[in-house]
Design a protein around this motif. Structure first.
Motif, PDB file in Angstrom:
ATOM      1  N   MET A 166       0.930  -1.235  -0.037  1.00 10.69           N
ATOM      2  CA  MET A 166      -0.136  -0.041  -0.077  1.00 10.69           C
ATOM      3  C   MET A 166       1.058   1.227  -0.043  1.00 10.69           C
ATOM      4  SD  MET A 166      -3.075   1.091   2.620  1.00 10.69           S
ATOM      5  CE  MET A 166      -3.554  -0.660   2.894  1.00 10.69           C
ATOM      6  N   SER A 167       0.485   2.193  -0.723  1.00  8.43           N
ATOM      7  CA  SER A 167       1.489   3.251  -1.195  1.00  8.43           C
ATOM      8  C   SER A 167       1.205   4.352   0.173  1.00  8.43           C
ATOM      9  CB  SER A 167       1.278   4.066  -2.285  1.00  8.43           C
ATOM     10  OG  SER A 167      -0.009   4.825  -2.320  1.00  8.43           O
ATOM     11  N   LYS A 168       2.008   5.319   0.385  1.00  7.46           N
ATOM     12  CA  LYS A 168       1.707   6.190   1.544  1.00  7.46           C
ATOM     13  C   LYS A 168       0.428   7.094   1.513  1.00  7.46           C
ATOM     14  CE  LYS A 168       4.368   9.796   3.753  1.00  7.46           C
ATOM     15  NZ  LYS A 168       5.467  10.483   3.576  1.00  7.46           N
ATOM     16  N   ARG A 169       0.354   7.347   0.153  1.00  7.42           N
ATOM     17  CA  ARG A 169      -0.868   8.214   0.183  1.00  7.42           C
ATOM     18  C   ARG A 169      -2.065   7.232   0.101  1.00  7.42           C
ATOM     19  NH1 ARG A 169      -2.496  10.994  -5.877  1.00  7.42           N
ATOM     20  NH2 ARG A 169      -4.514  11.920  -5.116  1.00  7.42           N
ATOM     21  N   GLU A 170      -2.296   6.134  -0.155  1.00 13.98           N
ATOM     22  CA  GLU A 170      -3.456   5.217   0.195  1.00 13.98           C
ATOM     23  C   GLU A 170      -3.674   5.060   1.719  1.00 13.98           C
ATOM     24  OE1 GLU A 170      -2.513   1.941  -1.820  1.00 13.98           O
ATOM     25  OE2 GLU A 170      -3.642   2.532  -3.841  1.00 13.98           O
ATOM     26  N   SER A 171      -2.426   4.782   2.367  1.00 11.80           N
ATOM     27  CA  SER A 171      -2.537   4.669   4.112  1.00 11.80           C
ATOM     28  C   SER A 171      -3.030   6.067   4.448  1.00 11.80           C
ATOM     29  CB  SER A 171      -1.154   4.298   4.606  1.00 11.80           C
ATOM     30  OG  SER A 171      -0.150   5.212   4.271  1.00 11.80           O
ATOM     31  N   ILE A 172      -2.881   7.326   4.252  1.00 10.86           N
ATOM     32  CA  ILE A 172      -3.091   8.247   4.809  1.00 10.86           C
ATOM     33  C   ILE A 172      -4.650   8.680   4.620  1.00 10.86           C
ATOM     34  CG2 ILE A 172      -2.886  10.939   4.196  1.00 10.86           C
ATOM     35  CD1 ILE A 172       0.152  10.776   3.576  1.00 10.86           C
TER      36      ILE A 172
END
Length: 175
Positions: A1-7
């Protein structure tokens, strides 16, 4: 999971938790039954509205409009192309014994999606529609170059077919 998705997931989770808190725990005031209604004020408002409704303060123009609205219309205000075309036909007293005596002009071909329309004497027709100005005749086939009209007898058999070629009016071509 990318950083953007986790945020985005964390922000969505916080929003859900805040919404659940307000829905379940916050705003739990007891409204009770001690709400007071001033019936005198309510009754005076109702009386005032009834008084205004019963007053006859219509102007002359408003009375005239009300009288017009109550009268029955002598005829349907909506245009009925078949009715008027048949009335015109009766006025001319054209006997439609054979297709040779018909005065039909095929002046347009229109394609809209999967529908083909023929413009005959200013009216649009699809395959199978009866021609308004020629009672008893229907559109059999529509092509760019010509239209074939047919006539059926009482047993629904086609007794006559006529090919009408397209005619373009150079004066009205671009209007």
């Amino acid at each position: 999971m990318s950083k953007r998705e986790s945020i985005l997931l964390i922000v969505m989770g916080v929003g859900l938790l805040i919404g659940a808190y307000y829905y379940l725990f916050a705003n739990q005031q007891d409204i009770g039954t001690d709400a007071k209604v001033n019936y005198q004020e309510l009754n005076s408002t109702v009386d005032m509205v009834k008084g205004l409704a019963n007053k006859d303060e219509f102007t002359e123009v408003e009375r005239y409009k009300l009288e017009l609205a109550e009268t029955k219309w002598p005829s349907n205000p909506f245009y009925d192309r078949e009715k008027f075309a048949r009335q015109d036909q009766r006025q001319e007293k054209a006997e439609l014994q054979s297709a040779e005596g018909l005065n039909l002009a095929y002046t347009g071909y229109v394609v809209m999606g999967d529908r083909e329309l023929a413009i005959i004497n200013g009216f649009e027709y699809e395959r199978g529609e009866e021609i308004v100005t020629a009672e008893g005749y229907f559109v059999s086939t529509i092509t760019k170059e010509n239209v074939i009209i047919g006539q059926k007898n009482a047993t629904e058999e086609i007794v006559e077919e006529r090919v009408i070629p397209i005619t373009e009016d150079p004066l009205n071509l671009y209007n």
